[in-house]
Design an enzyme around this catalytic site. Structure first.
Site, PDB file in Angstrom:
ATOM      1  N   PRO A  11       0.911  -1.199   0.079  1.00  0.00           N
ATOM      2  CA  PRO A  11       0.105  -0.074  -0.032  1.00  0.00           C
ATOM      3  C   PRO A  11       0.958   1.206  -0.001  1.00  0.00           C
ATOM      4  CG  PRO A  11      -0.150  -1.080   2.247  1.00  0.00           C
ATOM      5  CD  PRO A  11       0.529  -1.944   1.009  1.00  0.00           C
ATOM      6  N   ASN A  12       0.322   2.125  -0.943  1.00  0.00           N
ATOM      7  CA  ASN A  12       0.869   3.557  -0.924  1.00  0.00           C
ATOM      8  C   ASN A  12       2.188   3.744  -1.739  1.00  0.00           C
ATOM      9  OD1 ASN A  12      -1.360   4.836   0.578  1.00  0.00           O
ATOM     10  ND2 ASN A  12      -0.269   3.728   2.139  1.00  0.00           N
ATOM     11  N   ARG A  19       5.963  12.015  -2.569  1.00  0.00           N
ATOM     12  CA  ARG A  19       5.816  12.852  -1.334  1.00  0.00           C
ATOM     13  C   ARG A  19       7.066  11.813  -0.321  1.00  0.00           C
ATOM     14  NH1 ARG A  19      -0.168  11.637  -0.907  1.00  0.00           N
ATOM     15  NH2 ARG A  19      -0.392  11.942  -2.914  1.00  0.00           N
ATOM     16  N   TYR A  24      11.874   8.356   1.582  1.00  0.00           N
ATOM     17  CA  TYR A  24      11.724   7.439   0.550  1.00  0.00           C
ATOM     18  C   TYR A  24      12.565   7.523  -0.578  1.00  0.00           C
ATOM     19  CZ  TYR A  24       8.042   5.778   3.791  1.00  0.00           C
ATOM     20  OH  TYR A  24       7.481   5.003   4.593  1.00  0.00           O
ATOM     21  N   ASN A  76       8.176  -5.699  -0.793  1.00  0.00           N
ATOM     22  CA  ASN A  76       8.008  -4.479   0.055  1.00  0.00           C
ATOM     23  C   ASN A  76       6.263  -4.554   0.249  1.00  0.00           C
ATOM     24  OD1 ASN A  76       7.924  -2.045   1.505  1.00  0.00           O
ATOM     25  ND2 ASN A  76       9.261  -1.051   0.116  1.00  0.00           N
ATOM     26  N   ALA A  79       2.971  -0.950   4.822  1.00  0.00           N
ATOM     27  CA  ALA A  79       2.536  -0.888   6.169  1.00  0.00           C
ATOM     28  C   ALA A  79       2.026  -2.137   6.614  1.00  0.00           C
ATOM     29  CB  ALA A  79       1.316   0.210   6.539  1.00  0.00           C
ATOM     30  N   ASP A  89       1.728 -16.022   7.059  1.00  0.00           N
ATOM     31  CA  ASP A  89       1.234 -17.384   6.557  1.00  0.00           C
ATOM     32  C   ASP A  89       1.383 -17.695   5.013  1.00  0.00           C
ATOM     33  OD1 ASP A  89       0.341 -17.683   9.112  1.00  0.00           O
ATOM     34  OD2 ASP A  89      -1.606 -17.701   8.772  1.00  0.00           O
ATOM     35  N   GLU A 100      12.327  -9.896   2.114  1.00  0.00           N
ATOM     36  CA  GLU A 100      11.808  -8.652   2.657  1.00  0.00           C
ATOM     37  C   GLU A 100      12.706  -7.472   2.396  1.00  0.00           C
ATOM     38  OE1 GLU A 100      11.862  -7.973   6.803  1.00  0.00           O
ATOM     39  OE2 GLU A 100      10.083  -6.835   7.051  1.00  0.00           O
ATOM     40  N   HIS A 102      12.968  -3.029   2.204  1.00  0.00           N
ATOM     41  CA  HIS A 102      12.443  -1.684   2.645  1.00  0.00           C
ATOM     42  C   HIS A 102      13.498  -0.528   2.088  1.00  0.00           C
ATOM     43  CE1 HIS A 102       9.337  -3.449   5.189  1.00  0.00           C
ATOM     44  NE2 HIS A 102       9.995  -4.280   5.755  1.00  0.00           N
ATOM     45  N   SER A 104      13.375   2.525   3.309  1.00  0.00           N
ATOM     46  CA  SER A 104      13.832   3.201   4.654  1.00  0.00           C
ATOM     47  C   SER A 104      14.158   1.918   5.712  1.00  0.00           C
ATOM     48  CB  SER A 104      12.558   3.801   5.424  1.00  0.00           C
ATOM     49  OG  SER A 104      11.650   3.007   5.756  1.00  0.00           O
ATOM     50  N   ARG A 109      13.009   3.972  13.063  1.00  0.00           N
ATOM     51  CA  ARG A 109      11.672   4.822  13.057  1.00  0.00           C
ATOM     52  C   ARG A 109      10.792   4.717  14.249  1.00  0.00           C
ATOM     53  NH1 ARG A 109       9.447   4.512   7.030  1.00  0.00           N
ATOM     54  NH2 ARG A 109       8.348   6.432   7.903  1.00  0.00           N
ATOM     55  N   ARG A 113       6.986   0.165  14.002  1.00  0.00           N
ATOM     56  CA  ARG A 113       7.475  -0.154  12.642  1.00  0.00           C
ATOM     57  C   ARG A 113       8.614  -1.322  12.932  1.00  0.00           C
ATOM     58  NH1 ARG A 113       5.642   3.222   8.680  1.00  0.00           N
ATOM     59  NH2 ARG A 113       5.491   5.207   9.506  1.00  0.00           N
TER      60      ARG A 113
HETATM   61  O1  CA2 Z   1      10.580   1.998   4.219  1.00  0.00           O
HETATM   62  C1  CA2 Z   1       9.649   1.298   3.030  1.00  0.00           C
HETATM   63  O2  CA2 Z   1       9.893   0.534   2.170  1.00  0.00           O
HETATM   64  C2  CA2 Z   1       8.350   0.853   4.038  1.00  0.00           C
HETATM   65  O3  CA2 Z   1       7.995  -0.539   3.640  1.00  0.00           O
HETATM   66  C3  CA2 Z   1       7.438   1.826   3.535  1.00  0.00           C
HETATM   67  C4  CA2 Z   1       5.976   1.895   4.025  1.00  0.00           C
HETATM   68  C5  CA2 Z   1       6.056   1.829   5.774  1.00  0.00           C
HETATM   69  O4  CA2 Z   1       4.884   1.533   6.117  1.00  0.00           O
HETATM   70  C6  CA2 Z   1       6.947   0.693   6.181  1.00  0.00           C
HETATM   71  O5  CA2 Z   1       7.187   0.958   7.513  1.00  0.00           O
HETATM   72  C7  CA2 Z   1       8.589   0.845   5.872  1.00  0.00           C
HETATM   73  C8  CA2 Z   1       5.271   3.043   3.529  1.00  0.00           C
HETATM   74  C9  CA2 Z   1       4.997   3.182   2.177  1.00  0.00           C
HETATM   75  C10 CA2 Z   1       4.395   4.454   1.878  1.00  0.00           C
HETATM   76  O6  CA2 Z   1       4.903   4.838   0.710  1.00  0.00           O
HETATM   77  C11 CA2 Z   1       4.786   6.347   0.381  1.00  0.00           C
HETATM   78  C12 CA2 Z   1       5.594   6.625  -0.521  1.00  0.00           C
HETATM   79  C13 CA2 Z   1       5.693   8.025  -0.834  1.00  0.00           C
HETATM   80  C14 CA2 Z   1       4.787   8.850  -0.246  1.00  0.00           C
HETATM   81  C15 CA2 Z   1       4.045   8.468   0.747  1.00  0.00           C
HETATM   82  C16 CA2 Z   1       4.126   7.195   1.010  1.00  0.00           C
END
Ligand code: CA2
Length: 150
Positions: A11-12, A19, A24, A76, A79, A89, A100, A102, A104, A109, A113
């Site tokens: 997601p996202n 952003r 990121y 990845n 969240a 599972d 896995e 990421h 970040s 953080r 997380r």
């Molecule tokens: O660091 C990562 O790759 C994460 O998987 C990114 C997730 C976060 O919830 C994990 O804790 C770590 C969030 C992805 C959201 O991506 C965005 C990208 C640009 C702007 C807003 C959100």
């Protein structure tokens, strides 16, 4: 025959590059796909990069990875990493190695997380290197021993 590595994004992550660049980076998911396609060519692999905001899609794609005998999965889960027993599972249920990844480093953080349902089931984790995390994961998958039939 060239084997496929599925690169699954949760997601996202479709918003990447638009952003929060301080967390990121500036690259979009399309930029990452291009980097991986270039690297995959040198490793004699094919990448298939996907993104979904829906947990069930990610579960289905993990099953698909096994069904099509993919070389590995780079995941990845966004969240869902920190919430999803279903993904945990699914990773356990498939023989395909799942790494896995990421952008970040979640451990530097917020406390929520620090726990990863995905990491508990994955073969390994690469985090904190921005887009490079994905390339390192692809190199790792390329070097994993392929299974030899008994
Ligand atoms: O660091 C990562 O790759 C994460 O998987 C990114 C997730 C976060 O919830 C994990 O804790 C770590 C969030 C992805 C959201 O991506 C965005 C990208 C640009 C702007 C807003 C959100």
């Amino acid at each position: 025959m060239t084997q496929t590595v599925l690169v699954l994004n949760g997601p996202n992550l479709n918003l990447l590059g638009t952003r929060e660049p301080e967390i990121y980076g500036n690259e979009t998911l399309d930029d990452i796909a291009e980097r991986l396609e270039n690297l995959a060519r040198t490793l004699d692999l094919t990448v298939d990069l996907r993104q979904s905001n829906h947990e069930g899609h990610l579960v289905d794609w993990l099953h698909e990875a096994q069904a099509r005998d993919a070389r590995g999965v780079i995941l990845n889960a966004g969240a869902f990493t920190h919430t999803s027993v279903a993904l945990h599972d699914a990773i356990k249920a498939v023989r395909t190695p799942v790494l896995e990844v990421h952008l970040s480093n979640p451990h530097t953080r917020e406390a929520f997380r620090h726990h990863s349902y995905v990491g508990m089931a994955a073969k390994g984790t690469i985090a904190g290197f921005g887009a490079l995390s994905y390339e390192l994961a692809l190199r790792a998958i390329a070097q994993l021993q392929t299974k030899v039939a008994p």
